[in-house]
Design a protein around this motif. Structure first.
Motif, mmCIF file in Angstrom:
data_model
loop_
_atom_site.group_PDB
_atom_site.id
_atom_site.type_symbol
_atom_site.label_atom_id
_atom_site.label_comp_id
_atom_site.label_asym_id
_atom_site.label_seq_id
_atom_site.Cartn_x
_atom_site.Cartn_y
_atom_site.Cartn_z
ATOM 1 N N GLY A 1 0.817 -6.188 3.578
ATOM 2 C CA GLY A 1 0.482 -5.245 2.523
ATOM 3 C C GLY A 1 0.480 -3.800 2.980
ATOM 4 O O GLY A 1 0.755 -2.889 2.199
ATOM 5 N N SER A 2 0.177 -3.567 4.260
ATOM 6 C CA SER A 2 0.137 -2.205 4.801
ATOM 7 C C SER A 2 1.475 -1.783 5.407
ATOM 8 O O SER A 2 1.552 -0.778 6.108
ATOM 9 C CB SER A 2 -0.949 -2.108 5.876
ATOM 10 N N ALA A 3 2.520 -2.554 5.123
ATOM 11 C CA ALA A 3 3.820 -2.330 5.763
ATOM 12 C C ALA A 3 4.382 -0.940 5.489
ATOM 13 O O ALA A 3 4.397 -0.468 4.351
ATOM 14 C CB ALA A 3 4.817 -3.379 5.288
ATOM 15 N N GLN B 1 2.240 -5.856 21.569
ATOM 16 C CA GLN B 1 2.113 -7.314 21.632
ATOM 17 C C GLN B 1 1.044 -7.829 20.681
ATOM 18 O O GLN B 1 1.184 -8.901 20.085
ATOM 19 C CB GLN B 1 1.779 -7.748 23.058
ATOM 20 N N LEU B 2 -0.051 -7.073 20.527
ATOM 21 C CA LEU B 2 -1.154 -7.495 19.674
ATOM 22 C C LEU B 2 -0.956 -7.132 18.212
ATOM 23 O O LEU B 2 -1.714 -7.575 17.355
ATOM 24 C CB LEU B 2 -2.467 -6.876 20.170
ATOM 25 N N ASP B 3 0.055 -6.313 17.916
ATOM 26 C CA ASP B 3 0.259 -5.809 16.562
ATOM 27 C C ASP B 3 0.995 -6.835 15.709
ATOM 28 O O ASP B 3 2.169 -7.111 15.927
ATOM 29 C CB ASP B 3 1.045 -4.501 16.619
ATOM 30 N N TYR B 4 0.310 -7.379 14.697
ATOM 31 C CA TYR B 4 0.937 -8.375 13.837
ATOM 32 C C TYR B 4 2.081 -7.769 13.016
ATOM 33 O O TYR B 4 2.938 -8.489 12.500
ATOM 34 C CB TYR B 4 -0.101 -9.009 12.892
ATOM 35 N N ASN B 5 2.119 -6.430 12.892
ATOM 36 C CA ASN B 5 3.199 -5.795 12.154
ATOM 37 C C ASN B 5 4.560 -6.009 12.812
ATOM 38 O O ASN B 5 5.598 -5.854 12.173
ATOM 39 C CB ASN B 5 2.941 -4.292 12.018
ATOM 40 N N GLU B 6 4.550 -6.351 14.110
ATOM 41 C CA GLU B 6 5.810 -6.579 14.808
ATOM 42 C C GLU B 6 6.590 -7.738 14.188
ATOM 43 O O GLU B 6 7.805 -7.805 14.285
ATOM 44 C CB GLU B 6 5.553 -6.875 16.289
ATOM 45 N N ASP C 1 0.805 -1.221 0.000
ATOM 46 C CA ASP C 1 0.000 0.000 0.000
ATOM 47 C C ASP C 1 0.838 1.270 0.000
ATOM 48 O O ASP C 1 0.362 2.322 -0.439
ATOM 49 C CB ASP C 1 -0.916 0.024 1.233
ATOM 50 N N HIS C 2 2.055 1.198 0.528
ATOM 51 C CA HIS C 2 2.875 2.403 0.688
ATOM 52 C C HIS C 2 4.146 2.361 -0.152
ATOM 53 O O HIS C 2 5.136 3.012 0.177
ATOM 54 C CB HIS C 2 3.213 2.600 2.164
ATOM 55 N N ALA C 3 4.089 1.591 -1.239
ATOM 56 C CA ALA C 3 5.242 1.509 -2.140
ATOM 57 C C ALA C 3 5.203 2.685 -3.128
ATOM 58 O O ALA C 3 4.130 3.173 -3.469
ATOM 59 C CB ALA C 3 5.196 0.184 -2.903
ATOM 60 N N PRO C 4 6.379 3.128 -3.590
ATOM 61 C CA PRO C 4 7.708 2.641 -3.219
ATOM 62 C C PRO C 4 8.346 3.378 -2.023
ATOM 63 O O PRO C 4 9.390 2.965 -1.555
ATOM 64 C CB PRO C 4 8.519 2.896 -4.490
ATOM 65 N N ASP C 5 7.704 4.469 -1.567
ATOM 66 C CA ASP C 5 8.342 5.333 -0.561
ATOM 67 C C ASP C 5 8.763 4.577 0.698
ATOM 68 O O ASP C 5 9.928 4.612 1.113
ATOM 69 C CB ASP C 5 7.401 6.482 -0.176
ATOM 70 N N GLY D 1 20.046 -13.730 -5.899
ATOM 71 C CA GLY D 1 19.822 -13.282 -4.533
ATOM 72 C C GLY D 1 19.592 -14.477 -3.641
ATOM 73 O O GLY D 1 19.407 -15.606 -4.127
ATOM 74 N N ASP D 2 19.617 -14.241 -2.330
ATOM 75 C CA ASP D 2 19.441 -15.334 -1.371
ATOM 76 C C ASP D 2 17.996 -15.504 -0.928
ATOM 77 O O ASP D 2 17.624 -16.554 -0.391
ATOM 78 C CB ASP D 2 20.316 -15.086 -0.138
ATOM 79 N N ALA D 3 17.175 -14.462 -1.105
ATOM 80 C CA ALA D 3 15.771 -14.521 -0.693
ATOM 81 C C ALA D 3 15.025 -13.386 -1.382
ATOM 82 O O ALA D 3 15.632 -12.423 -1.881
ATOM 83 C CB ALA D 3 15.648 -14.398 0.821
ATOM 84 N N PHE D 4 13.693 -13.498 -1.386
ATOM 85 C CA PHE D 4 12.847 -12.477 -2.011
ATOM 86 C C PHE D 4 11.747 -12.084 -1.047
ATOM 87 O O PHE D 4 11.164 -12.941 -0.369
ATOM 88 C CB PHE D 4 12.221 -13.020 -3.304
ATOM 89 N N ALA D 5 11.472 -10.773 -0.958
ATOM 90 C CA ALA D 5 10.414 -10.273 -0.084
ATOM 91 C C ALA D 5 9.519 -9.319 -0.854
ATOM 92 O O ALA D 5 10.000 -8.475 -1.612
ATOM 93 C CB ALA D 5 11.015 -9.555 1.127
ATOM 94 N N SER D 6 8.212 -9.449 -0.646
ATOM 95 C CA SER D 6 7.246 -8.574 -1.319
ATOM 96 C C SER D 6 6.042 -8.332 -0.435
ATOM 97 O O SER D 6 5.567 -9.242 0.250
ATOM 98 C CB SER D 6 6.782 -9.202 -2.640
ATOM 99 N N ALA D 7 5.544 -7.085 -0.464
ATOM 100 C CA ALA D 7 4.309 -6.737 0.240
ATOM 101 C C ALA D 7 3.131 -6.691 -0.725
ATOM 102 O O ALA D 7 2.073 -6.177 -0.381
ATOM 103 C CB ALA D 7 4.482 -5.382 0.942
ATOM 104 N N GLY D 8 3.316 -7.225 -1.913
ATOM 105 C CA GLY D 8 2.299 -7.148 -2.951
ATOM 106 C C GLY D 8 1.221 -8.214 -2.865
ATOM 107 O O GLY D 8 1.057 -8.892 -1.843
ATOM 108 N N ASN D 9 0.504 -8.388 -3.956
ATOM 109 C CA ASN D 9 -0.620 -9.303 -4.112
ATOM 110 C C ASN D 9 -0.271 -10.716 -3.608
ATOM 111 O O ASN D 9 0.581 -11.399 -4.171
ATOM 112 C CB ASN D 9 -0.995 -9.340 -5.597
ATOM 113 N N SER D 10 -0.947 -11.146 -2.519
ATOM 114 C CA SER D 10 -0.626 -12.442 -1.891
ATOM 115 C C SER D 10 -0.853 -13.618 -2.833
ATOM 116 O O SER D 10 -0.031 -14.529 -2.913
ATOM 117 C CB SER D 10 -1.468 -12.633 -0.622
ATOM 118 N N GLY D 11 -1.975 -13.592 -3.551
ATOM 119 C CA GLY D 11 -2.286 -14.689 -4.457
ATOM 120 C C GLY D 11 -1.256 -14.815 -5.565
ATOM 121 O O GLY D 11 -0.820 -15.929 -5.905
ATOM 122 N N ALA D 12 -0.844 -13.676 -6.120
ATOM 123 C CA ALA D 12 0.160 -13.685 -7.179
ATOM 124 C C ALA D 12 1.502 -14.190 -6.645
ATOM 125 O O ALA D 12 2.229 -14.912 -7.336
ATOM 126 C CB ALA D 12 0.317 -12.282 -7.769
#
Length: 335
Positions: free
Chosen positions: A299-301, A276-281, A13-17, A96-107
């Motif tokens: 996605g909201s990262a 503690q309740l925040d899954y963003n942690e 949601d906040h890409a690319p900034d 690369g050694d790994a890939f990370a994305s906050a994009g479309n989960s299904g894709a």
């Protein structure tokens, strides 16, 4: 040698900034090498606008972006030159050694399966988020990658979750529980009955049997196994209830002057509870079962959440869990 983490610069949601800010934090604090996939011109423009130094970042230039509205299979056709697809191909090619994305989960699930491929012997990849509980956290597997599952898939979700919790999260002998409508062995449908038998037969798992959803927040298990349809409902309900409770607390503390004074007294404790309740942690969730490490960032990262996700991605890449899962799956096939 520092790990090379490929990051989808246009996922979320906040890409690319915020992605660029988080990558800078990760590079500075974690010592990782960052490879960004996305349109180079827009990455440089955003970096200049928000004041992020991308010196030292490699950029994989590509024209397209997968949106949340795109179909998951578009990653293999209409959006094969998207930042997500190009990043996954780079991972598959060893760039690369790994890939990370906050994009479309299904894709991301489709791309992980068809581009990076599954570990030999693994039936399906699993979306496996870490969730808060009364003490610490637990893993939910599957959290939404597979709406329909066979018993052997649930068995493998339990295996993969157990290995991840040991090697990446540092839990000794993690307890694996099967989500069900009751704790008795005979509860549930055919899927649960057969999965129970398979999980019980594994000597490399600490399987504790069936668990009910109401017990999950009270430390019922370290790995909660279920089909993706059940898991995604559990995940979204869990997140929604946590947010609703925090809103209720706020309303109580703002009700009158007496309550506002009480809020000031317990402010630090409330902040700790919210954290503690925040899954963003926890940053996001691994896509377990891929032949190479793939991590789904929330996605909201924003920047700090992305940095946390990259930290877990690095641990994932440094562990040997993919080899362990492969060996366990091959051993099972040989039996």
């Amino acid at each position: 040698m520092a790990k090379r983490i490929i990051v989808d610069a246009f996922g979320g949601d906040h890409a690319p900034d915020e992605i660029l800010k988080g990558c800078r934090m990760a590079a500075d604090e974690l010592g990782v090498q960052i490879v960004l996939s996305g349109r180079e011109e827009k990455i440089k423009e955003a970096a200049s606008r928000v004041g992020v130094d991308i010196q030292g970042f490699e950029i994989l230039d590509c024209p397209d972006v997968i949106t949340m509205e795109d179909e998951p299979t578009d990653i293999m056709r209409a959006k094969k030159n998207s930042s997500m697809a190009v990043g996954l191909r780079a991972l598959a090619e060893g760039k690369g050694d790994a890939f990370a994305s906050a994009g479309n989960s299904g894709a991301l699930v489709v791309g992980s399966t068809l581009i990076v491929k599954r570990i030999k012997g693994i039936k399906r990849v699993a979306f496996a988020p870490l969730m808060p509980k009364s003490e610490g956290f637990f893993m939910l597997a599957d959290g939404g990658a597979n709406n329909e599952c066979r018993p052997e898939m649930l068995e493998q979700f339990g295996l993969m979750g157990s290995v991840y919790m040991q090697k990446v999260m540092g839990l000794q002998n993690p307890r694996v529980g099967l989500a069900n409508v009751g704790t008795e062995e005979h509860k549930g449908g055919e899927l649960q009955h057969e999965a129970y038998k398979l999980l019980s037969a594994r000597r490399d798992l600490h399987f504790i049997g069936n668990i009910e959803a109401r017990d999950v927040p009270y430390d019922a298990a370290d790995v909660v196994v279920c089909d993706g349809f059940t898991g995604n409902i559990m995940l979204k309900m869990y997140e929604g209830v946590a947010m609703a409770l925090m809103d209720k607390f706020k309303a109580v503390f703002k009700k009158n002057l007496k309550n506002k004074l009480a809020a000031a007294v317990v402010l630090n404790d409330m902040k700790a509870l919210k954290k503690q309740l925040d899954y963003n942690e926890y940053g996001g969730a691994p896509i377990l079962g891929c032949a190479k490490p793939v991590f789904k960032v929330h996605g909201s990262a924003k920047a700090n959440t992305l940095k946390n996700a990259i930290a877990l991605t690095v641990k994932y890449a440094e562990s040997n869990i993919i080899d362990e899962i492969r060996a366990a799956a091959e051993h099972k096939e040989d039996e």
